[in-house]
Scaffold this motif. Structure first.
Motif, short mmCIF file in Angstrom:
data_model
loop_
_atom_site.label_atom_id
_atom_site.label_comp_id
_atom_site.label_asym_id
_atom_site.label_seq_id
_atom_site.Cartn_x
_atom_site.Cartn_y
_atom_site.Cartn_z
N UNK A 1 0.85 -1.19 0.00
CA UNK A 1 0.00 0.00 0.00
C UNK A 1 0.88 1.24 0.00
N UNK A 2 0.60 2.16 -0.93
CA UNK A 2 1.42 3.36 -1.07
C UNK A 2 0.52 4.60 -1.15
N UNK A 3 1.13 5.76 -1.00
CA UNK A 3 0.43 7.05 -1.09
C UNK A 3 -0.71 7.11 -0.07
N UNK B 1 0.16 -10.53 5.53
CA UNK B 1 1.38 -9.74 5.61
C UNK B 1 1.19 -8.46 4.80
N UNK B 2 1.53 -7.32 5.39
CA UNK B 2 1.21 -6.04 4.78
C UNK B 2 2.40 -5.11 4.83
N UNK B 3 2.66 -4.46 3.69
CA UNK B 3 3.79 -3.56 3.56
C UNK B 3 3.28 -2.16 3.22
N UNK B 4 3.54 -1.21 4.11
CA UNK B 4 3.12 0.17 3.92
C UNK B 4 4.32 0.99 3.44
N UNK B 5 4.16 1.65 2.28
CA UNK B 5 5.25 2.42 1.69
C UNK B 5 5.10 3.92 1.92
#
Length: 434
Positions: free
Chosen positions: A320-322, A348-352
């Motif tokens: 997830x970005x912006x 599993x979650x990756x925040x950018x």
């Protein structure tokens, strides 16, 4: 006495409910009118009218904003044609059987079904007959799923005969095109008979399309000891809305593996519903969601066992970005009859971005007392130490971040059967976060 009221539980205003009812009436008025399956369609229409469209005050939709969808006046799909040159980017040379649907209708001139392998039969609504198997899978009473049943213009039917193994992947491609907002209702049905095996690539995309709404349903029925590797790729246009249901039933000893990628659409949702109807089944659900800018991407999965000695593994990843938002709700239900079930679920979650958001809810409901079940969730950002390590090996910061994101996404994308498509989709992920 003071009573505290949960604002989530407050009933919607009558005007909001009336607006949704008016919008539903509008959507129903856009339905095509193909002949056949009237009984199935009438039953689904009753469900839609009884339940009405959801809002974020409904528990299953409380993190997903449907207001943008409800503000768009979609019209009935129009017949359209595309050339082979226009769809060249979607053609998979390693998948000799290809069924293409444009705006919901079968496009025989874009499809390759003249030389089917032994044991595989393909049909559409025009030649499929009564289709007693259609509308019989679990989870079809959800309102958008029922709306599809009441509205679909055509259907792709794949039958894999008993004891047959289809070696090459089958490509089912749904395309939307046109310069006006339309609603399409793609429908698929896969029937894998006992001891059969196949690989299916189900793909959704657009060619020169305006804002549109894809409301899709795929039904899968696996016989005893049947095996299906199912790859679902949603890469709609950024102006699109996409809601889809994958409904699966598994007979004894069957094996079902779903790899789901959600990369497009301003608002998207996927509902995998899997019910092993007998014992000793094996189920694998793997998913990757990419949400950037202000996208909203939602996955609600439901796995319900009915017999003992079954296994299941689920891994769902979000990038997830912006200002985007991702949602994951995974439910695993293990009733008393499903003793000795072995099930695991991991989100599993990756925040950018500091403004990106994810709402994750792995959910186990266990009544049986002799099971091995586990679930978990992680939410993190890129590790500064890992980025520094890569920079110390000569990479600039952007390249280091790209490499880490690529590794995170590749665990899911690498499960696709065609190398060229894997690289294309991996490049698509990286291009959207740069």
């Amino acid at each position: 006495m003071t009573v505290e009221v949960n604002p989530e539980a407050v009933a919607p205003s009558s005007s909001a409910a009336q607006d949704r009812q008016a919008y539903l009436t509008h959507l129903l008025a856009q339905r095509p009118n193909p002949q056949g399956l009237e009984k199935v369609r009438e039953g689904a229409l009753s469900i839609v009218q009884e339940r009405g469209l959801p809002s974020n005050r409904d528990e299953d939709w409380r993190f997903t904003d449907l207001s943008g969808l409800y503000k768009t006046a979609f019209t009935a799909p129009t017949a359209a044609s595309l050339s082979l040159e226009e769809i060249d980017a979607f053609i998979l040379a390693e998948a000799p059987v290809r069924l293409v649907f444009v705006n919901g209708w079968f496009a025989p001139d874009l499809s390759t079904i003249d030389h089917l392998p032994a044991g595989l039969s393909v049909s559409t609504l025009a030649d499929a007959g009564n289709l007693p198997e259609l509308g019989q899978q679990p989870g079809l009473s959800e309102v958008f799923t029922a709306l599809n049943t009441a509205s679909f213009a055509d259907v792709a039917v794949l039958r894999i005969a008993k004891n047959q193994v289809i070696e090459a992947p089958i490509h089912l491609l749904y395309l939307t095109t046109g310069d006006t907002p339309i609603i399409t209702s793609p429908r698929g049905l896969v029937i894998a008979e006992a001891n059969s095996a196949a690989t299916l690539i189900e793909e959704y995309a657009a060619v020169n399309a305006a804002s549109y709404f894809t409301n899709s349903v795929m039904e899968v029925s696996l016989g005893q000891n049947a095996q299906l590797h199912h790859h679902r790729i949603q890469r709609e246009a950024k102006t699109a809305f996409h809601i889809g249901t994958t409904s699966v039933s598994q007979d004894r000893d069957s094996r079902y593996a779903l790899t789901s990628l959600s990369l497009g659409g301003q608002m998207s949702r996927h509902n995998p519903v899997v019910v092993p109807t007998a014992e000793q089944t094996d189920t694998t659900l793997n998913g990757l969601t990419l949400a950037v800018d202000q996208q909203v991407a939602d996955t609600h999965s439901d796995l319900s066992f009915t017999g003992p000695h079954c296994t299941a593994q689920q891994l769902h990843k979000c990038i997830v970005d912006n200002r985007a938002r991702a949602v994951f709700n995974g439910r695993v239900f293990v009733p008393k009859l499903a003793q000795q079930t072995n099930a695991s679920q991991l989100s599993r979650n990756l925040l950018l971005s500091s403004k990106a958001r994810v709402d994750t809810k792995p959910q186990l409901e266990i009544i049986a007392d002799d099971v091995k079940c586990a679930h978990g969730a992680t939410v993190s950002q890129l590790d500064d130490e890992e980025v520094f390590y890569l920079q110390s090996r000569g990479l600039d910061r952007n390249s280091a971040c790209d490499l880490l994101v690529e590794g995170f996404a590749a665990e899911i994308i690498d499960q696709l059967p065609i190398a060229e498509q894997r690289q294309t989709l991996l490049n698509a992920v990286l291009s959207q976060i740069r």
